[in-house]
Design a protein around this motif. Structure first.
Motif, mmCIF file in Angstrom:
data_model
loop_
_atom_site.group_PDB
_atom_site.id
_atom_site.type_symbol
_atom_site.label_atom_id
_atom_site.label_comp_id
_atom_site.label_asym_id
_atom_site.label_seq_id
_atom_site.Cartn_x
_atom_site.Cartn_y
_atom_site.Cartn_z
ATOM 1 N N LEU A 1 0.837 -1.217 0.000
ATOM 2 C CA LEU A 1 0.000 0.000 0.000
ATOM 3 C C LEU A 1 0.861 1.253 0.000
ATOM 4 O O LEU A 1 0.561 2.222 -0.694
ATOM 5 N N CYS A 2 1.926 1.234 0.802
ATOM 6 C CA CYS A 2 2.815 2.391 0.865
ATOM 7 C C CYS A 2 3.375 2.702 -0.509
ATOM 8 O O CYS A 2 3.540 3.852 -0.892
ATOM 9 N N GLN A 3 3.681 1.620 -1.264
ATOM 10 C CA GLN A 3 4.242 1.834 -2.582
ATOM 11 C C GLN A 3 3.171 2.321 -3.562
ATOM 12 O O GLN A 3 3.332 3.342 -4.211
ATOM 13 N N THR A 4 2.013 1.611 -3.610
ATOM 14 C CA THR A 4 1.010 1.953 -4.630
ATOM 15 C C THR A 4 0.371 3.307 -4.348
ATOM 16 O O THR A 4 -0.024 4.017 -5.253
ATOM 17 N N ASN A 5 0.318 3.675 -3.081
ATOM 18 C CA ASN A 5 -0.204 5.011 -2.746
ATOM 19 C C ASN A 5 0.871 6.094 -2.787
ATOM 20 O O ASN A 5 0.620 7.227 -2.415
ATOM 21 N N SER A 6 2.098 5.662 -3.167
ATOM 22 C CA SER A 6 3.220 6.614 -3.231
ATOM 23 C C SER A 6 3.467 7.304 -1.894
ATOM 24 O O SER A 6 3.807 8.478 -1.832
ATOM 25 N N TRP A 7 3.322 6.531 -0.787
ATOM 26 C CA TRP A 7 3.603 7.132 0.520
ATOM 27 C C TRP A 7 5.106 7.161 0.821
ATOM 28 O O TRP A 7 5.571 7.896 1.671
ATOM 29 N N GLY A 8 5.823 6.267 0.131
ATOM 30 C CA GLY A 8 7.279 6.248 0.331
ATOM 31 C C GLY A 8 7.751 4.928 0.910
ATOM 32 O O GLY A 8 6.954 4.064 1.258
ATOM 33 N N SER A 9 9.057 4.795 0.987
ATOM 34 C CA SER A 9 9.650 3.552 1.481
ATOM 35 C C SER A 9 9.666 3.523 2.996
ATOM 36 O O SER A 9 9.727 4.566 3.650
ATOM 37 N N ILE A 10 9.625 2.322 3.517
ATOM 38 C CA ILE A 10 9.706 2.136 4.969
ATOM 39 C C ILE A 10 11.138 1.734 5.270
ATOM 40 O O ILE A 10 11.541 0.604 5.003
ATOM 41 N N ALA A 11 11.922 2.670 5.736
ATOM 42 C CA ALA A 11 13.353 2.397 5.901
ATOM 43 C C ALA A 11 13.938 3.311 6.943
ATOM 44 O O ALA A 11 13.375 4.377 7.243
ATOM 45 N N ALA A 12 15.055 2.879 7.495
ATOM 46 C CA ALA A 12 15.748 3.737 8.459
ATOM 47 C C ALA A 12 17.221 3.385 8.471
ATOM 48 O O ALA A 12 17.615 2.241 8.236
ATOM 49 N N VAL A 13 18.015 4.377 8.737
ATOM 50 C CA VAL A 13 19.432 4.128 8.933
ATOM 51 C C VAL A 13 19.811 4.742 10.270
ATOM 52 O O VAL A 13 19.368 5.834 10.614
ATOM 53 N N GLU A 14 20.565 3.988 11.044
ATOM 54 C CA GLU A 14 20.936 4.448 12.393
ATOM 55 C C GLU A 14 22.374 4.059 12.705
ATOM 56 O O GLU A 14 22.872 3.037 12.240
ATOM 57 N N SER A 15 23.001 4.908 13.506
ATOM 58 C CA SER A 15 24.301 4.557 14.072
ATOM 59 C C SER A 15 24.113 4.424 15.566
ATOM 60 O O SER A 15 23.265 5.097 16.143
ATOM 61 N N LEU A 16 24.939 3.586 16.158
ATOM 62 C CA LEU A 16 24.833 3.443 17.611
ATOM 63 C C LEU A 16 26.211 3.256 18.227
ATOM 64 O O LEU A 16 26.994 2.408 17.791
ATOM 65 N N ARG A 17 26.475 4.093 19.209
ATOM 66 C CA ARG A 17 27.611 3.806 20.081
ATOM 67 C C ARG A 17 27.016 3.280 21.369
ATOM 68 O O ARG A 17 26.240 3.984 22.027
ATOM 69 N N GLN A 18 27.374 2.067 21.740
ATOM 70 C CA GLN A 18 26.921 1.551 23.020
ATOM 71 C C GLN A 18 27.652 2.318 24.113
ATOM 72 O O GLN A 18 28.833 2.632 23.971
ATOM 73 N N VAL A 19 26.973 2.643 25.173
ATOM 74 C CA VAL A 19 27.633 3.376 26.253
ATOM 75 C C VAL A 19 27.993 2.458 27.412
ATOM 76 O O VAL A 19 28.279 2.904 28.501
ATOM 77 N N ASN A 20 27.966 1.181 27.143
ATOM 78 C CA ASN A 20 28.416 0.196 28.126
ATOM 79 C C ASN A 20 29.326 -0.795 27.421
ATOM 80 O O ASN A 20 29.314 -0.901 26.186
ATOM 81 N N CYS A 21 30.070 -1.516 28.224
ATOM 82 C CA CYS A 21 30.899 -2.600 27.681
ATOM 83 C C CYS A 21 30.764 -3.767 28.646
ATOM 84 O O CYS A 21 31.650 -4.041 29.443
ATOM 85 N N PRO A 22 29.618 -4.452 28.607
ATOM 86 C CA PRO A 22 29.354 -5.472 29.624
ATOM 87 C C PRO A 22 30.314 -6.658 29.526
ATOM 88 O O PRO A 22 30.619 -7.120 28.425
#
Ligand code: FAD
Ligand code: FES
Ligand code: FES
Lengths: 326, 153, 791
Positions: free
Chosen positions: C609-630
């Motif tokens: 539906l997102c595609q046919t209605n031209s709502w756009g892609s469902i996507a994300a890009v993230e970076s993460l620095r963990q603030v712990n080192c268990p």
């Protein structure tokens, strides 16, 4: 092979002429373990021993023999061995035999595995079966041969002490002349044998042991899949509760696999005892000339030789029908 | 040096190769046939990564001259799964997580197959004895032994 | 403890690994398997001398054969460090792509490329090099003497020149509290010197690289590497190429164990050949070359520990000397972590660490599974047993009194990477381990006689999960992930993370599946390269699942939010009221409202539906620095049998317990522990890559077996190995997970040392504990020579 470090062989390959094909080419000493086989040569694959001997005569001084190739090709890859002709025995089916009708006869290209699996060898020639079984990898057992193991003449060759202790002899032929010599006369130094140029080992024969004979082989490497630090084989012939005959041979403790005759006579005519065996061990320790190398130290080898000789003796004695030694 | 034409069977297919004396079976399988399942791990017989079956016998293709397999049957890991069907031993390797980096896997699987062809019901000792020359630095070997043993059942 | 509400559908399930079928059928393509059209082959000329100036390289004969040749003269004069995980001010640069001076046997001097490997071998043999041979220094003590030939006069630190005195590459002193005071208040003080060996990584695949020139002036590179992004950045720096012109591909790797943390030395050589010749070139090392390429840092550690009579540690003093070989790959970091692992094992009110890393003419040391941890743990856990003995306290009890656990401070990567411990399975590991091995029944140390003697020993340890911390440290540590939902509801995860075989990428897929409520077989892991992925530092420090997985988890959360937003639009339900769950019959994720279950839509239908209605892609890009080192805790309990005549040691039983938080891939986690045992027992008992003192050559001469890697016969029988996992949950990790990989081997050598002590009453302080050493020590012990030095 692994036992074919230049150190083992006095800095040279196990035989075969060296030749520089290209004047601009360096003979490399290090970094010769290549992906491919760099050296160029002609491969001759005769179907009979006579043809093999003839090729050897034709190319005298320029050819080497190949059985399973597990030592030879490693040497050629590592460029310790360079040769113009390789004469393969692989297609001579008659040489693959393991014959147990009377004496044990092992054709030159019988594989280590065929010998290890032979039921008569397992029952009557325990030391040999154990030596073959102790080879470091199954694939090498399938590809490698007893003949090649002896002719390669590494001080650490595993079948050598076993065959020495079993009093084997080797049958050599040049196509013109044949001779049979005791294995104890065969080795001349690391990588060296009495084989003259043009001579081929045709078979190995081992006298059938009497019922009251027992033999055992023991080896220790750094890991199980390894060349020996020390290997030991003992054969004992029992007469009642006394030792009638004894042969002791060791590998990797001298420049060749060798019998330690001085220790063999110690218990003759005696009942074996703990102290008697430790005397035998001491005599062995005195007679050997181990070195320090990548695999072990001279001191440890000497110590271990004593321990393994004792263990192998006890095992052989049990197999000869003798009891626990106290 | 003379190139010679040899005839052999690789994974059930007839092949005609023109090979020189110093050509190794490992290189021919990998470069000529694109059968890269056989790996170079050491080139001198110490690791088992290059194992293939020649006439059913486990052989180190890094130490086999190509000309000497004239007339032979060669089976590589690529030929084990028939018609897209995994060999039960391959399935056992996956079930037992006996695969980590996978570099030793082709050699291990072929050795396991050779063993099972010879002894259909091996003991743990048989397995360890038969595969003693195949190195794996990832798994610690237990899962590989388990895979071969569970396949047995 | 696992939160009650955590119900997992993907994590914790045993599944066939994604690359498994390719691996069991031989289809998996490693670097050495890559063939490209018109590809040439390269070989490297390596120095036969350990220390020599290169006077002249004559390439004319090789060129006359039609080869392309590369020497120092062709390489930009840019010094670099192969490993760029340390922050720039802590980066020591001392090497060039091809050396101007050989500093170890095997150093790359020149390279050739030709249309076939045979032609390349011929060309290699036609190269002529004139060397001026210098004094060879193989002993780190000798290296520091006045008047010893300098291996370097200066190197680059950050952007400064640093002059090198007495061949000392780095020194580091770390002091906390007043040790003099601590020792003064001790009932018992013990001090010993421990030595650990230089061992070879022995990963099954040798290093390789393929490089193809692109028509836009760029290059594409297929390397054996643990970090594609670091390889790209280094190549950009060395050859002044803009990063968008360098694409480094992720290629499956045939084991690594740290040997490819750095950009492998052959990668820039191959790239240099490609840039010079315009050819596609493949360069794969031989086993012999590889053995001359890297080893684990050896170390001599003098350790002094004090304790009160109640069994509480008072102070510790550690001197460490490490022979780093010819290049400083990460010696600064090595000394840091050595101090850090030590500081994190047991609570020390006062400690002082003094470390030195020294250049010698040997193969460069580099990180290997556990990076300093097996070395430190061997010393600490051996001495802890001795202390317990001296105090008359059970060794396990003594450890429980002193270990750094819940609420303690853990140094995940030296003093600059510290965080508070949030999950701690140690008591459970020790309790279960004791029970499984039969701890109470173990013999009194040294009480046995007879040829065969048995002993039980234990050691504990950990590894960090990543190198993240609340404050920026001396180490770069973050990951990134890009996730998109395809138009049929399947998902692509685009992540630069390397999987070394431990199943890291399977874990990533399970984490994403878990978060998105989509069956894990609908999650795809995309092929990765530097053009299409965001930065991930490197798969090291057991950070794959925790940090790499953490980044994927973060991106998945964002994707989930987008999915729910769109679903809310379609279903007319508030976003907050919606959930996603896998529907087994549909084989899809389904979004619905629990209060109005009929309001539902599959993820696939929604994406469409997102595609046919031209709502756009469902996507994300993230970076993460963990603030712990268990810390990922591990405990080893082993029982050995020693043949006192031959000195050989048999493993009777091994019990290994791990606290890795939530277990993501259960069968692969067991595999990590079993693999850790194999490598650990190799380190403890057999492995040693020895050098010829005078020539600096490897005694093995390139024969692998002389590196002595354990094979199937060394690993204990199936019924004699027992692995188990603590019931544990790491609050800062994805679904409670932390690391496992490197932890699995760290305490192993110490556990063997302690078991041998129990069997023989002899303390072994030098690795490997070979039959030679055992026999020699038995002889010495009989003459009463080796007793703990009581100060
Ligand atoms: C990985 C590996 C592991 C090994 N492990 C062991 C081990 O555990 N124990 C051990 O003892 N050895 C071991 N070896 C060494 C080797 O496999 C054995 O020595 C083997 O028996 C050699 O047999 P071959 O048929 O392969 O010999 P080849 O390589 O064919 O020949 C060896 C030498 O003997 C000569 N030769 C062969 N046959 C004859 C003949 N009939 N007449 C005259 N000369 C001949 C050849 O010219 C050559 O010089 C190992 C080798 C490798 C590569
Ligand atoms: S590559 Fe053939 S045994 Fe290692
Ligand atoms: S799975 Fe990596 S070497 Fe065996």
């Amino acid at each position: 092979m692994i036992g074919q470090h230049p150190a083992d062989l006095g800095g040279h390959g196990g035989g075969g002429p060296t030749e520089h094909a290209n004047p601009t080419e360096t003979q490399m000493e290090d970094f010769t373990n290549t992906h491919i086989l760099v050296g160029e040569f002609e491969l001759i694959e005769p179907h009979t021993l006579a043809q093999a001997s003839e090729s050897l005569r034709t190319h005298a001084g320029e050819a080497v023999i190949m059985a399973g190739g597990t030592d030879l090709l490693v040497g050629m890859k590592m460029e310790h061995i360079r040769t113009k002709y390789v004469i393969s025995l692989g297609r001579i089916s008659a040489l693959k035999r393991v014959d147990t009708n009377s004496d044990l006869v092992i054709g030159a290209t019988a594989s280590i595995r065929d010998v290890a699996h032979n039921s008569v060898v397992r029952q009557q020639y325990c030391a040999l079966a154990e030596a073959c079984q102790s080879f470091s990898t199954m694939q090498i057992m399938v590809m490698g041969t007893v003949g090649g193991n002896l002719c390669n003449a590494s001080p650490a060759a595993d079948t050598a002490p076993a065959l020495l202790a079993l009093d084997a002899s080797v049958h050599l032929t040049s196509g013109v002349r044949e001779r049979e010599i005791a294995l104890s006369e065969f080795f001349t130094g690391p990588g060296g044998t009495v084989l003259s140029d043009g001579e081929v080992l045709e078979h190995i024969s081992v006298p059938a042991p009497s019922l009251s004979t027992g033999s055992a082989f023991l080896k220790m490497g750094r890991v199980a899949a390894d060349i020996s630090k020390v290997s030991v084989a003992v054969t004992v012939v029992r007469s009642e509760d006394r030792v009638r005959q004894c042969r002791i041979a060791l590998g990797a403790v001298a420049s060749t696999p060798r019998r330690i005759v001085a220790a063999e006579s110690e218990l003759l005519g005696e009942k074996p005892t703990i102290s008697g065996i430790s005397k035998v061990s001491q005599l062995v320790q005195q007679a050997i000339e181990p070195i320090t190398d990548v695999r072990s130290t001279a001191a440890y080898r000497r110590h271990l030789a004593g321990v393994l000789v004792g263990d192998a003796f006890r095992q052989a004695w049990l197999r000869a029908g003798g009891g626990e030694i106290t | 040096m003379t190139a010679r034409t040899i005839n052999l069977n690789v994974n059930g297919e007839h092949k005609e190769w023109s090979v020189a004396e110093n050509d190794l079976l490992l290189t021919e399988l990998r470069e000529r046939e694109g059968l890269t399942g056989a790996k170079y791990g050491c080139g001198i017989g110490e690791c088992g990564a290059c194992t293939v079956l020649v006439d059913g016998q486990p052989s180190l293709s890094c130490l086999v001259l190509a000309q000497s397999v004239d007339g032979c049957d060669v089976l590589t890991i690529e030929g084990l799964a028939r018609g897209g069907e995994l060999d039960p031993l391959q399935i056992a390797f996956l079930d037992q997580a006996a695969v980590q980096c996978g570099f030793c896997t082709p050699g291990m699987v072929l050795m396991g197959r050779a063993l099972l062809n010879e002894i259909p019901d091996p003991t743990e000792k048989d397995v360890r004895e038969f595969l003693k020359g195949n190195l794996c630095r990832c798994t610690g070997y237990s899962s590989i032994v388990r895979a071969i043993l569970t396949h047995r059942r | 403890m696992v939160p009650e509400q955590q119900q997992l559908h993907s994590i914790g399930q045993a599944t066939w690994r994604r690359d498994g079928q390719a691996k069991v059928t031989g289809a998996e393509e490693y670097v050495s398997d890559i063939t490209l059209p018109r590809m040439w082959h390269a070989r490297v000329l390596r120095s036969p001398y350990a220390h020599a100036r290169i006077v002249h390289v004559d390439t004319s004969y090789a060129e006359a054969l039609g080869a392309v040749c590369l020497t120092h003269a062709d390489i930009p004069k840019i010094r670099y460090n192969e490993r760029i995980v340390s922050t720039p001010p802590h980066l020591y640069r001392d090497r060039y792509v091809l050396a101007d001076k050989a500093r170890h046997v095997g150093e790359a001097i020149a390279a050739v490329a030709a249309p076939t490997e045979a032609a390349a071998e011929q060309a290699l043999r036609a190269l002529r090099v004139e060397y001026e041979v210098l004094e060879t220094i193989t002993d780190p003590e000798v290296a520091m003497w006045d008047g010893t030939e300098p291996i370097y006069t200066n190197v680059q630190l950050g952007d400064q020149e640093l002059s090198i005195e007495h061949n000392i590459a780095v020194q580091r002193t770390i002091e906390l509290g007043d040790i003099e005071h601590g020792f003064a208040n001790s009932a018992v003080i013990l001090e010993r010197e421990f030595a650990t060996s230089r061992i070879y990584h022995a990963q099954m695949e040798t290093k390789g690289v393929v490089c193809r020139p692109e028509s836009d002036g760029g290059i594409t590179v297929w390397p054996t590497a643990q970090s594609i992004h670091n390889v790209r950045q280094l190549l950009g720096e060395i050859y002044s190429l803009p990063l968008h012109k360098i694409n480094v591909k992720r290629v499956p790797i045939g084991g690594t164990f740290g040997s490819s943390i750095q950009m492998n030395s052959v990668i820039p050589i191959c790239v240099g050949l490609t840039l010079k010749s315009g050819k596609t070139i493949k360069l794969v090392t031989t086993r012999e070359e590889d053995m001359y390429d890297h080893v684990r840092y050896p170390s001599r550690i003098r350790l002094k520990l004090g304790a009160t009579k109640d069994g509480l540690l008072t102070a510790g003093h550690m001197h460490a000397l490490s022979d780093i070989g010819a290049h400083n790959t990460q010696a600064f970091a090595f000394l840091s972590v050595l101090s850090g692992w030590w500081a994190s094992l047991y609570k020390l009110p006062a400690m002082k660490f003094e470390g030195k890393a020294v250049y010698t003419n040997k193969t460069p040391s580099c990180a290997m599974q556990g990076f300093g941890n097996p070395q430190a743990t061997f010393a600490v856990e051996s001495l802890m047993d001795d202390l317990a003995d001296a105090l008359g306290i059970d060794p396990v009890e003594f450890r429980l009194r002193n270990y750094v656990g819940l609420g303690g401070t853990f140094w995940g990567q030296g003093p600059s990477v510290q965080s508070i411990v949030l999950s701690d399975g140690v008591p459970e590991l020790l309790e279960k381990g004791m029970e499984k091995i039969g701890w109470p029944g173990r013999p009194v140390s040294g009480s046995q006689t007879g040829r065969y003697r048995r002993g039980i020993g234990m050691a504990r340890g950990f590894h960090t999960s990543g190198a993240g911390a609340p404050k920026p440290g001396e180490v770069i540590d973050y990951s990134g992930a890009f996730i998109k939902v395809n138009e049929d509801g399947t998902v692509d995860v685009v992540h630069a993370l390397m999987d070394h075989g431990g199943g890291t990428l399977d874990a990533i897929a399970k984490i994403v599946a878990e978060e998105l409520g989509i069956p894990s077989d609908r999650i795809g892991i995309s092929p990765a390269d530097t053009l299409t992925t965001v930065y991930d530092v490197v798969t090291h420090a057991t950070r794959g699942v925790y940090a790499g997985g953490g980044a994927a988890h973060k991106a998945a959360r964002k994707v989930k939010a987008i999915l729910l937003d769109y679903a809310s639009r379609v279903l007319g339900i508030e976003t907050n009221a919606l959930v996603i769950e896998p529907d087994e019959t549909l084989g899809q994720g389904v979004i619905y409202c629990p209060s109005f279950p009929e309001r539902r839509i599959t993820v696939g239908a929604l994406a469409k539906l997102c595609q046919t209605n031209s709502w756009g892609s469902i996507a994300a890009v993230e970076s993460l620095r963990q603030v712990n080192c268990p810390p990922a805790y591990v405990a080893y309990f082993v029982e050995v049998e020693v043949d006192t005549e031959t000195g050989s040691v048999r493993t009777v039983r091994a019990v290994i317990g791990s606290d890795c938080g939530t277990v993501v891939n259960p069968d692969l986690a067991v595999g990590q522990l079993e693999g850790g045992l194999s490598k650990g027992l190799g380190y403890a008992l057999v492995e040693d890559n020895s050098w010829e003192q005078e020539s600096g050559r490897l005694l093995s001469k390139g024969f692998w077996v002389d590196g002595k890697t354990p094979a199937m016969s060394e690993s204990p029988l199936l019924e004699d190995i027992d692995t188990f996992f603590a019931d544990s949950y790491e609050p800062s990790g994805p679904f409670g997970a932390k690391g496992i990989g490197e932890a699995a081997t760290n305490p192993c050598a110490a556990a063997y040392g302690n078991a041998l002590y129990n069997a023989l009453g002899i303390r072994f302080t030098e690795l490997p504990i070979t039959p030679e050493r055992i026999v020699a020590s038995m002889v010495a012990a009989e003459s009463g020579a080796t007793k703990a030095v009581l100060v």
